[in-house]
Design an enzyme around this catalytic site. Structure first.
Site, PDB file in Angstrom:
ATOM      1  N   ARG A 178      11.738  -1.455   0.616  1.00  0.00           N
ATOM      2  CA  ARG A 178      12.199  -2.362  -0.078  1.00  0.00           C
ATOM      3  C   ARG A 178      11.994  -2.501  -1.878  1.00  0.00           C
ATOM      4  O   ARG A 178      10.806  -0.952  -1.946  1.00  0.00           O
ATOM      5  CB  ARG A 178      10.545  -3.725   0.364  1.00  0.00           C
ATOM      6  CG  ARG A 178       9.251  -3.286   0.131  1.00  0.00           C
ATOM      7  CD  ARG A 178       8.678  -4.533  -0.111  1.00  0.00           C
ATOM      8  NE  ARG A 178       6.867  -4.289  -0.108  1.00  0.00           N
ATOM      9  CZ  ARG A 178       6.215  -3.696  -0.940  1.00  0.00           C
ATOM     10  NH1 ARG A 178       6.698  -4.372  -2.210  1.00  0.00           N
ATOM     11  NH2 ARG A 178       5.094  -2.728  -0.514  1.00  0.00           N
ATOM     12  N   ILE A 237       1.166  -2.146   4.334  1.00  0.00           N
ATOM     13  CA  ILE A 237       2.626  -1.000   3.466  1.00  0.00           C
ATOM     14  C   ILE A 237       3.539  -2.191   3.288  1.00  0.00           C
ATOM     15  O   ILE A 237       3.704  -2.989   2.592  1.00  0.00           O
ATOM     16  CB  ILE A 237       2.555   0.290   4.287  1.00  0.00           C
ATOM     17  CG1 ILE A 237       1.277   1.119   4.014  1.00  0.00           C
ATOM     18  CG2 ILE A 237       4.136   0.407   3.292  1.00  0.00           C
ATOM     19  CD1 ILE A 237       2.431   2.058   5.152  1.00  0.00           C
ATOM     20  N   HIS A 238       3.542  -2.931   4.478  1.00  0.00           N
ATOM     21  CA  HIS A 238       4.438  -3.663   4.614  1.00  0.00           C
ATOM     22  C   HIS A 238       6.163  -3.391   3.652  1.00  0.00           C
ATOM     23  O   HIS A 238       6.769  -3.689   2.440  1.00  0.00           O
ATOM     24  CB  HIS A 238       4.300  -5.288   3.443  1.00  0.00           C
ATOM     25  CG  HIS A 238       4.620  -6.295   3.566  1.00  0.00           C
ATOM     26  ND1 HIS A 238       3.761  -7.339   5.164  1.00  0.00           N
ATOM     27  CD2 HIS A 238       5.379  -7.690   3.453  1.00  0.00           C
ATOM     28  CE1 HIS A 238       3.694  -8.140   5.451  1.00  0.00           C
ATOM     29  NE2 HIS A 238       4.825  -8.711   4.816  1.00  0.00           N
ATOM     30  N   PRO A 239       6.781  -2.318   4.213  1.00  0.00           N
ATOM     31  CA  PRO A 239       7.352  -1.379   3.833  1.00  0.00           C
ATOM     32  C   PRO A 239       8.902  -2.363   3.328  1.00  0.00           C
ATOM     33  O   PRO A 239       9.350  -1.400   3.238  1.00  0.00           O
ATOM     34  CB  PRO A 239       7.730  -0.748   4.595  1.00  0.00           C
ATOM     35  CG  PRO A 239       7.445  -0.998   6.034  1.00  0.00           C
ATOM     36  CD  PRO A 239       5.833  -1.892   6.035  1.00  0.00           C
TER      37      PRO A 239
END
Length: 392
Positions: A178, A237-239
């Protein structure tokens, strides 16, 4: 490099002991092939259903079962077992198909990382719908170190799993980090949160996580704790813009399986999470600041699930002699059903034949029983019509 700080609490130690004890029982309980297939299929369906349901997928378990068993069909409606037409959202159906394909992809990765003697390490190649492609390539597959075929997690594996998860939903976002601020919306409460890594640091933090996982520190950690921390940090992290929760649960399953905790592909942690989704999200959120809280929850979930599998396997398992004999003689489908009946009910009488095999003659059933008697898998007690049959 990622450097998690946590405590191994007495509760964590106790539940790791429960997991190890259950794992030993499961791995040493012989199952006839019919049960193994049924158990694996059931676990796959439950993984697919509960991991997508926790994020708002509307399909019910029985509907997911129909889609998984006809995975090549991605139409928007299908007929359920009662004959009624089910109309589903396109996204819901694709989420189910994609997660099923991820489960199969993980199984092939683990199989390739730990090949049997003389076995081809490469996954098969087939249709996209069955996720048979392996675009991770030579550098991104289930890498090995030395002769012990140690599994290496790579960025390419993560990208490939993410692409499969988003196929026919957001293809253009699959495997792309993202480049915007991530905001989480709890679908249970509608609350908006922003606890995640800044998008400018995503790639660096992902490389740190992968390096830690493959390092001596990561490899020396108990596999259950390692999988739990991988799950937690990936969510933190929610990459990616989409699919981070499903990806985190998939990677935890991959990690456990690669370390020998797949117990025959029978377990399904996703049902534990979905049973109380509020707890799942709260423990994840709290775990960002205090990983010990999350690990307490994660390890407890594994203990609950492994005990569930152990209980079922023990009930269904047979004496080792039966496993040996069933490997030496052909067991027909009806004979497998007879063994299952005996396992569940203890004995079989002539008066039970109609219930077990409707529309099958007594003579035919007796021929199947004779084969099991000749193979010394079952024994006969009593004579004539009052006789009953039991497992040896």
């Amino acid at each position: 490099m990622y450097d998690p700080h946590f405590e191994i609490t007495p509760e964590i130690l106790k539940n790791i002991g429960v997991i190890e004890a259950a794992r030993a029982v499961i791995e040493n309980s012989p199952l006839i092939p019919l049960y193994e297939r049924q158990f694996q299929e059931e676990a796959t369906i439950r993984k697919v259903h509960f991991s997508t349901a926790i994020e708002g997928n509307y399909l019910q378990l029985e509907e997911v079962k129909l889609i998984v068993k006809d995975v090549g069909n991605s139409v928007l409606s299908f007929v359920d077992e009662s004959g009624a037409e089910v109309i589903a959202r396109r996204r819901d159906i694709h989420e189910v198909i994609n997660y099923r394909n991820v489960v199969k992809y993980i199984e092939r990765l683990v199989k390739r990382a730990k090949p049997k003697s003389g076995e081809d390490k490469s996954p098969g190649v087939g249709s996209q719908n069955e996720a048979e492609t392996d675009s991770a390539g030579a550098s991104g597959g289930a890498s090995t170190n030395g002769d012990d075929h140690t599994f290496n997690l790579t960025e390419d594996i993560i990208f490939e799993i993410h692409k499969i998860l988003l196929r026919n939903i957001f293809d253009e976002k699959g495997g792309i980090y993202r480049e915007a601020r991530a905001v989480s919306v709890n679908f249970l409460t509608g609350e908006k949160l922003n606890p995640y890594e800044g998008y400018g640091n995503v790639e660096i933090k992902m490389h740190d996580l992968i390096d830690w996982y493959n390092s001596e520190n990561g490899r020396s950690l108990n596999p259950v704790l390692k999988a739990g921390l991988l799950h937690l940090e990936l969510v933190r992290i929610h990459p990616f813009e989409e699919g981070n929760g499903r990806l985190a649960r998939s990677l935890a399953t991959l990690s456990l399986s690669a370390d020998g905790y797949d117990v025959g592909h029978f377990f399904c942690l996703d049902e534990y999470y979905d049973s109380n989704a509020k707890d799942y999200y709260e423990y994840l959120s709290n775990g960002f600041a205090n990983p010990t809280d999350w690990l307490d929850y994660f390890v407890l979930g594994m203990a609950v699930e492994f005990n569930r599998v152990k209980t079922k396997v023990v009930k269904m398992s047979k004496d080792a002699k039966i496993k040996e004999r069933t490997g030496q003689v052909y067991i027909s489908e009806r004979q497998e059903q007879i063994i299952e009946w005996l396992n569940n009910n203890g004995s079989l009488k002539n008066s039970d034949f109609d219930e077990l095999f409707p529309n099958v003659s007594d003579d035919t059933v007796l021929r199947e029983i004779k084969g099991l008697l000749d193979s010394e898998i079952i024994i006969k007690k009593g004579r004539t019509k009052s006789a009953r049959y039991e497992l040896r």
